[in-house]
Write an enzyme that holds these catalytic residues in place. Structure first.
Site, mmCIF file in Angstrom:
data_model
loop_
_atom_site.group_PDB
_atom_site.id
_atom_site.type_symbol
_atom_site.label_atom_id
_atom_site.label_comp_id
_atom_site.label_asym_id
_atom_site.label_seq_id
_atom_site.Cartn_x
_atom_site.Cartn_y
_atom_site.Cartn_z
ATOM 1 N N ASP A 1 0.827 -1.205 0.000
ATOM 2 C CA ASP A 1 0.000 0.000 0.000
ATOM 3 C C ASP A 1 0.862 1.257 0.000
ATOM 4 O OD1 ASP A 1 -2.629 1.319 0.486
ATOM 5 O OD2 ASP A 1 -1.675 1.919 2.356
ATOM 6 N N GLU B 1 1.504 -0.643 -5.156
ATOM 7 C CA GLU B 1 0.570 0.438 -5.454
ATOM 8 C C GLU B 1 1.382 1.722 -5.460
ATOM 9 O OE1 GLU B 1 -3.223 3.004 -3.816
ATOM 10 O OE2 GLU B 1 -1.579 2.467 -2.526
#
Ligand code: GLC
Ligand code: CA
Length: 558
Positions: free
Chosen positions: A208, A250
């Site tokens: 993330d 990401e």
């Protein structure tokens, strides 16, 4: 026969499988308390196997106050009790592996919840060892070039804390203090966080908010060299201690900054393709698929041999329009989003089916596109049945509503009373359970679910050619058709995709290396003929075809 550990962890396994992103919270509620849970996912593994999924990515399932749906972790080493127990996770991993499905977790390393004991200790006591785990300031003026991630909600990356007597830094919401990576203990703790779950059988992570771990004055505080070093250390640990596990990044950045996360194969095996994603939609908007070829030509050569792009159409966040020009953004809004309240953080908080106005042909076209490119496709739960969204829910919750399993109460998601559901079911008629659900679509040949499942089957049965890293775009002038070759050792796959709302005809000159007797793997409303060494195809509106040609040197000896 169940796949063995070495099948599941074969090098490059991720090149030939389809990934499926799902929020445990909204997938299936096994015990009737209104909240999806790990045992619920386990119950639905047969569905995922039959769909053809080879890996699932579970959104964060760790203990969290859920102010950012689990991306605000308050205990990294426990399953949130609302999702079940560690044993439930073990059963899910075991059940998935037995069906040839890998399980990825979500590794949130940039920040934690402000409820986490690390932050609570740090704020109350300047001499706490945890104080240096966060970034503090007396003025809240440092790192002023760092972009705000949620401009609709936050006005500064610094928030004053009375107990601390200082400002603390947060790249996202104010209740998500950033960790300070200049403190070695933070480094070590986050590697242990990864180790802990890998030791429990996870096959890797989606990482993330990758670019933001380090902050340096005078920079945009993103994608700094130290960030790459950290993730290379993580990857080296995984290669050494958990061989065959994988990382996907990401990193919603410009093309060069995004490509950098492959870093010669030493960092992420996969990087989510944020620069390409809006172009898939825009090609429908202006029927100019050259933009897809352009972005692929700019981004494929940088990929090291044992890595690949991770393509996606939608995910659990808003559809991000960070990486397109102002004109393209305007085109996007014009074409796909006329609904008030749909825009958020520079993007659109809608699901695939409503964006494409419920047109199954467009959904299949774009799904077939991401399945046809070199790299790994990521599907978002519910998009395979054309599920909708709810704009009345706050923030991005509207694209995270319960999965629609049937037309029964609560869409078959839970036996709880509707008012007790963790999130309400979609009610918008064309996308609600009565119109879109797994059970009914499963029974209707020709349904979206059938069509998507067929695409995955075909891709899986031609793994060598779809898994090849080779890609050659075909020049088709002003045609609304996107064409490319996927060469492999024995075959060449021809992909043709018509982005126009009316039929189109194309002529593709066949390379001298192929035998002119094609095998149509799949075509939707298309017909073709070979004349001399030209392949001529007529594609329906939003139709596409996958055609296989044997290369000459691979011709079987009679
Ligand atoms: C990522 C997640 C998003 C989350 C944010 C902060 O962008 O995808 O859902 O809100 O990070 O953790
Ligand atoms: Ca439950």
């Amino acid at each position: 026969m169940s796949p063995t550990e070495s099948d599941l962890r074969a090098p490059d396994w991720f090149r030939t499988v389809v990934f499926y992103e799902l929020p445990v919270r909204s997938f299936y509620d096994s015990n009737g308390d209104g909240i999806g849970d790990l045992a619920g996912v386990t119950e639905k593994l047969d569905y995922l196997r039959d769909l053809g999924v080879g890996a699932i990515w579970l959104l964060p399932f760790y203990v969290s106050p859920w102010k950012d749906d689990g991306y605000d972790i308050s205990d990294h080493y426990r399953v949130d009790p609302r999702f079940g127990t560690m044993d439930d996770l073990a059963a899910l991993v075991e059940g998935a592996h037995a069906r040839g499905i890998r399980v990825l977790g979500d590794l949130v390393t940039n920040h934690i919840s402000d409820q986490h004991p690390w932050f609570q200790e740090a704020r109350k006591d300047r001499s706490s060892p945890y104080r240096s785990w966060f970034l503090w300031s007396d003025t809240g003026k440092e790192f002023s070039r760092a972009r705000l991630m949620f401009p609709d909600y936050e006005h500064s990356n610094w928030t004053w804390d009375d107990a601390a007597g200082q400002y603390y830094f947060h790249r996202f919401f104010a209740w998500q203090p950033d960790l300070n990576y200049d403190t070695p203990a933070v480094h070590a703790e986050m590697l242990n966080f990864a180790r802990f779950w890998l030791a429990r059988g996870l096959d890797g992570f989606r990482c993330d908010a990758v670019p933001y771990l380090y902050k340096r004055e005078g920079t945009k505080c993103q994608s700094l060299p130290e960030v790459h070093q950290f993730f290379q250390t993580l990857r080296a640990m995984m290669d050494a201690e958990f061989p065959g596990t994988a990382l996907v990044a990401e990193a919603n950045q410009s093309v060069p900054e995004t490509v950098a996360y492959f870093d010669q194969g030493k960092e992420f095996q996969m990087v989510l393709h944020f620069p390409a994603m809006p172009n898939f939609f825009l090609s429908i908007g202006d029927q100019n698929p050259k933009r897809v070829l352009d972005v692929l030509r700019a981004t494929l050569p940088g990929v090291p041999g044992d890595c690949g792009w991770a393509y996606f159409l939608r995910n659990h966040d808003e559809l991000s329009l960070e990486q397109v020009s102002d004109e393209e953004r305007a085109l996007f809004f014009r074409e796909f989003d006329s609904t008030p309240g749909a825009r958020i953080h520079n993007g659109i908080r809608r699901r695939l089916a409503p964006l494409l106005k419920g047109d199954d042909s467009s959904i299949v076209l774009l799904t077939a596109l991401i399945l046809g490119l070199p790299g790994s496709p990521y599907l978002y739960y519910g998009d395979e049945i054309g599920m909708g969204d709810r704009l009345d829910l706050t923030d991005r919750d509207g694209v995270r509503t319960p999965m629609q399993w049937s037309s029964g109460p609560n869409g078959g998601f839970s036996t709880a009373p509707p008012e007790e559901l963790t999130r309400p079911i979609v009610t918008d008629a064309p996308f609600a359970p009565a119109a879109r659900n797994v059970a009914d679509e499963d029974r209707q040949p020709g349904s979206l679910l059938w069509r998507v499942r067929t695409l995955l089957r075909i891709r899986a049965s031609h793994a060598a050619v779809f898994g090849s890293e080779r890609f050659e775009g075909i020049e088709l002038g002003d045609s609304p058709v996107l064409g490319f070759w996927r060469p492999s050792a024995e075959y060449r796959l021809l992909g043709l995709y018509n982005f126009a709302p009316e039929p189109a005809t194309v002529t593709v000159p066949l390379p001298p290396t192929v035998w002119a007797s094609p095998v149509e793997l799949l075509r939707t409303g298309s017909s073709s003929t070979v004349v001399g060494h030209d392949y001529m195809a007529r594609l329906d509106r939003r139709g596409f075809s996958w055609t296989l040609f044997l290369t000459r040197r691979a011709r079987p000896v009679p």
